[in-house]
Design a protein around this motif. Structure first.
Motif, PDB file in Angstrom:
ATOM      1  N   HIS A 189       0.835  -1.203   0.000  1.00  9.37           N
ATOM      2  CA  HIS A 189       0.000   0.000   0.000  1.00  9.37           C
ATOM      3  C   HIS A 189       0.873   1.257   0.000  1.00  9.37           C
ATOM      4  CE1 HIS A 189      -3.395   2.651   0.939  1.00  9.37           C
ATOM      5  NE2 HIS A 189      -2.576   3.222   1.807  1.00  9.37           N
ATOM      6  N   LEU A 190       1.919   1.263   0.826  1.00 10.89           N
ATOM      7  CA  LEU A 190       2.822   2.417   0.849  1.00 10.89           C
ATOM      8  C   LEU A 190       3.478   2.629  -0.511  1.00 10.89           C
ATOM      9  CD1 LEU A 190       4.651   2.083   4.295  1.00 10.89           C
ATOM     10  CD2 LEU A 190       2.822   3.669   3.682  1.00 10.89           C
TER      11      LEU A 190
ATOM     12  N   TRP B 169       1.428   9.306   5.651  1.00 12.10           N
ATOM     13  CA  TRP B 169       2.079   8.186   4.954  1.00 12.10           C
ATOM     14  C   TRP B 169       3.169   7.597   5.846  1.00 12.10           C
ATOM     15  CZ3 TRP B 169       6.761   6.409   3.307  1.00 12.10           C
ATOM     16  CH2 TRP B 169       6.780   5.475   2.265  1.00 12.10           C
ATOM     17  N   TRP B 170       3.974   8.480   6.434  1.00  9.14           N
ATOM     18  CA  TRP B 170       5.059   8.018   7.279  1.00  9.14           C
ATOM     19  C   TRP B 170       4.545   7.450   8.609  1.00  9.14           C
ATOM     20  CZ3 TRP B 170       9.778   6.839   5.910  1.00  9.14           C
ATOM     21  CH2 TRP B 170      10.326   7.434   4.766  1.00  9.14           C
ATOM     22  N   GLU B 171       3.364   7.854   9.021  1.00  9.74           N
ATOM     23  CA  GLU B 171       2.773   7.306  10.237  1.00  9.74           C
ATOM     24  C   GLU B 171       2.446   5.818  10.056  1.00  9.74           C
ATOM     25  OE1 GLU B 171      -0.916   8.658  13.128  1.00  9.74           O
ATOM     26  OE2 GLU B 171      -0.031  10.109  11.737  1.00  9.74           O
ATOM     27  N   LEU B 172       1.880   5.479   8.910  1.00 12.69           N
ATOM     28  CA  LEU B 172       1.660   4.066   8.598  1.00 12.69           C
ATOM     29  C   LEU B 172       3.001   3.345   8.488  1.00 12.69           C
ATOM     30  CD1 LEU B 172       0.018   1.600   7.749  1.00 12.69           C
ATOM     31  CD2 LEU B 172      -0.065   2.554   5.425  1.00 12.69           C
ATOM     32  N   ALA B 173       3.962   3.985   7.844  1.00 11.61           N
ATOM     33  CA  ALA B 173       5.292   3.385   7.718  1.00 11.61           C
ATOM     34  C   ALA B 173       5.901   3.099   9.095  1.00 11.61           C
ATOM     35  CB  ALA B 173       6.207   4.327   6.922  1.00 11.61           C
TER      36      ALA B 173
ATOM     37  N   LEU C 283       0.227  -4.390  16.401  1.00  8.09           N
ATOM     38  CA  LEU C 283       0.694  -3.488  15.347  1.00  8.09           C
ATOM     39  C   LEU C 283       0.105  -3.880  13.997  1.00  8.09           C
ATOM     40  CD1 LEU C 283       4.422  -3.238  16.478  1.00  8.09           C
ATOM     41  CD2 LEU C 283       2.787  -1.347  16.454  1.00  8.09           C
ATOM     42  N   GLU C 284       0.017  -5.171  13.742  1.00  9.42           N
ATOM     43  CA  GLU C 284      -0.574  -5.632  12.486  1.00  9.42           C
ATOM     44  C   GLU C 284      -2.047  -5.231  12.396  1.00  9.42           C
ATOM     45  OE1 GLU C 284       2.140  -9.532  11.378  1.00  9.42           O
ATOM     46  OE2 GLU C 284       0.444  -9.791  12.750  1.00  9.42           O
ATOM     47  N   TRP C 285      -2.750  -5.338  13.507  1.00  6.86           N
ATOM     48  CA  TRP C 285      -4.157  -4.917  13.524  1.00  6.86           C
ATOM     49  C   TRP C 285      -4.270  -3.428  13.197  1.00  6.86           C
ATOM     50  CZ3 TRP C 285      -8.764  -7.194  13.507  1.00  6.86           C
ATOM     51  CH2 TRP C 285      -9.890  -6.419  13.813  1.00  6.86           C
ATOM     52  N   GLU C 286      -3.393  -2.603  13.772  1.00  6.91           N
ATOM     53  CA  GLU C 286      -3.433  -1.159  13.499  1.00  6.91           C
ATOM     54  C   GLU C 286      -3.078  -0.868  12.041  1.00  6.91           C
ATOM     55  OE1 GLU C 286      -3.990   2.899  14.242  1.00  6.91           O
ATOM     56  OE2 GLU C 286      -4.637   1.091  15.316  1.00  6.91           O
ATOM     57  N   ILE C 287      -2.157  -1.626  11.474  1.00  2.00           N
ATOM     58  CA  ILE C 287      -1.805  -1.457  10.055  1.00  2.00           C
ATOM     59  C   ILE C 287      -3.014  -1.758   9.177  1.00  2.00           C
ATOM     60  CG2 ILE C 287      -0.413  -2.452   8.185  1.00  2.00           C
ATOM     61  CD1 ILE C 287       1.792  -2.833  10.444  1.00  2.00           C
TER      62      ILE C 287
ATOM     63  N   ALA D  54      -8.691   2.621   6.340  1.00  2.89           N
ATOM     64  CA  ALA D  54      -9.136   4.011   6.449  1.00  2.89           C
ATOM     65  C   ALA D  54      -8.608   4.846   5.286  1.00  2.89           C
ATOM     66  CB  ALA D  54      -8.687   4.600   7.776  1.00  2.89           C
ATOM     67  N   ARG D  55      -7.358   4.598   4.885  1.00  2.02           N
ATOM     68  CA  ARG D  55      -6.780   5.343   3.770  1.00  2.02           C
ATOM     69  C   ARG D  55      -7.473   4.985   2.468  1.00  2.02           C
ATOM     70  NH1 ARG D  55      -1.548   7.515   4.166  1.00  2.02           N
ATOM     71  NH2 ARG D  55      -1.011   6.677   2.126  1.00  2.02           N
ATOM     72  N   ASN D  56      -7.830   3.713   2.305  1.00  2.00           N
ATOM     73  CA  ASN D  56      -8.523   3.291   1.093  1.00  2.00           C
ATOM     74  C   ASN D  56      -9.938   3.878   0.996  1.00  2.00           C
ATOM     75  OD1 ASN D  56      -6.448   1.769  -0.027  1.00  2.00           O
ATOM     76  ND2 ASN D  56      -7.057  -0.099   1.039  1.00  2.00           N
ATOM     77  N   ALA D  57     -10.552   4.057   2.175  1.00  2.63           N
ATOM     78  CA  ALA D  57     -11.925   4.585   2.207  1.00  2.63           C
ATOM     79  C   ALA D  57     -11.969   6.094   2.029  1.00  2.63           C
ATOM     80  CB  ALA D  57     -12.594   4.186   3.520  1.00  2.63           C
TER      81      ALA D  57
END
Length: 328
Positions: free
Chosen positions: A186-187, A274-278, A314-318, A324-327
């Motif tokens: 995704h990134l 973007w970097w927050e997801l990273a 962490l995987e759940w939050e990813i 959320a980004r896709n929506a």
């Protein structure tokens, strides 16, 4: 530290400081530091220093002590609030590993105290505004720098360089991590255009920042610094995994995101996100590595073993962040 090492250290410090009468009155191993050891030194002449050296096992991505010392010197010269670097020793025979010595500073970095306190740094908004200013000073350090040549050439595209680096890290793991791979994809698909790389602390978060009621007293732990997008530091600090349960305060669990941005200036919020997801992907990868240090038997340590158990969260939050980004 045994008596023989302490004696060798005393002699070495006498030569480095030019004080032939120097004596170590007290030496205490400080708490924290899964990767490095920090020893508080009470030195004659009412001097308070900290000796920083390696633990038994280190992460491959962590700089050595000579490199971290050079980063500390560069930051100090740029006006970043860091402990003053004093002496570097690359001879492992003195205390068993290379080390450097810096001045000790007052304050607390204990994350559980910082996120609950209302007065650190002059209050929540003032504190994170000051953190933004510290990051802005760090980001004034730009390549090329002869003293930082060990950082290598800056990446042409810091975002895609991050994706490639994390993919390589995951490929080295014993077990597949499909959620992390999915997040990386995704990134990769949503990477913003490249910006010129600057010095990034790369671990600027609650727990690595010393505070008192007046403000920031020290930015600590420079062993992961690199050339990258300045928004990487902002995204790391804002990541939910570094809010220590105080999720409403998006800047490190300390204060509001807007005040952090204001302190730094010139912030692109979409790039920070973007970097927050990273950040979550990177921390998950590091957590896996930390657990492997224990599992492999190289360094038996309960803290390292427990770190591996945060990966599913962490995987759940990813998953949630990508959805959320896709929506959006």
């Amino acid at each position: 530290m045994d008596d023989a090492r302490r004696a060798r250290l005393t002699e070495w410090l006498r030569a480095a400081s030019g004080d032939a009468a120097l004596a170590i009155g007290g030496m205490t191993l400080l708490s924290g530091g899964a990767i490095q050891q920090n020893w508080a030194l009470d030195v004659s002449g009412e001097r308070s220093w900290v000796l920083r050296t390696d633990n038994a096992a280190t992460l491959a991505v962590s700089h050595g002590r000579a490199q971290e010392y050079a980063l500390l010197r560069a930051a100090h010269a740029a006006g970043v609030t860091v402990p003053e670097p004093l002496f570097l020793c690359e001879d492992p025979s003195i205390v068993g590993a290379p080390f450097f010595v810096m001045r000790r500073v007052a304050g607390t970095a204990a994350a559980h105290r910082v996120v609950k306190g209302e007065t650190f740094g002059g209050g929540r908004e003032a504190c994170v505004r000051a953190l933004g200013r510290e990051l802005a000073r760090i980001h004034t350090i730009r390549p090329p720098r002869e003293d930082l040549r060990f950082l290598g050439e800056p990446p042409a595209d810091p975002c895609l360089a991050f994706v490639a680096d994390q993919r390589s890290a995951l490929d080295r793991q014993r077990h597949a991590r499909p959620v992390l791979e999915w997040g990386l994809r995704h990134l990769e698909r949503t990477a913003p255009p490249p910006v010129p790389a600057v010095l990034v602390h790369n671990d600027f978060r609650t727990g690595n920042i010393m505070l008192d009621e007046r403000g920031v007293t020290a930015v600590l732990d420079w062993e992961f610094a690199l050339w990258s997008d300045p928004h990487a530091d902002l995204g790391w600090l804002c990541a939910k995994c570094w809010r220590f349960g105080n999720d409403a305060q998006e800047a490190g669990g300390i204060g509001p995101r807007a005040a952090l941005y204001e302190g730094h200036g010139g912030v692109d919020d979409a790039r920070v996100r973007w970097w927050e997801l990273a950040a979550h992907i990177r921390w998950a990868s590091i957590a896996v590595d930390q657990a492997e240090r224990h599992i492999s038997g190289v360094e038996r340590n309960l803290e390292l073993a427990l770190t591996g158990h945060i990966v599913p969260g962490l995987e759940w939050e990813i998953l949630r962040m990508v959805e959320a980004r896709n929506a959006a």
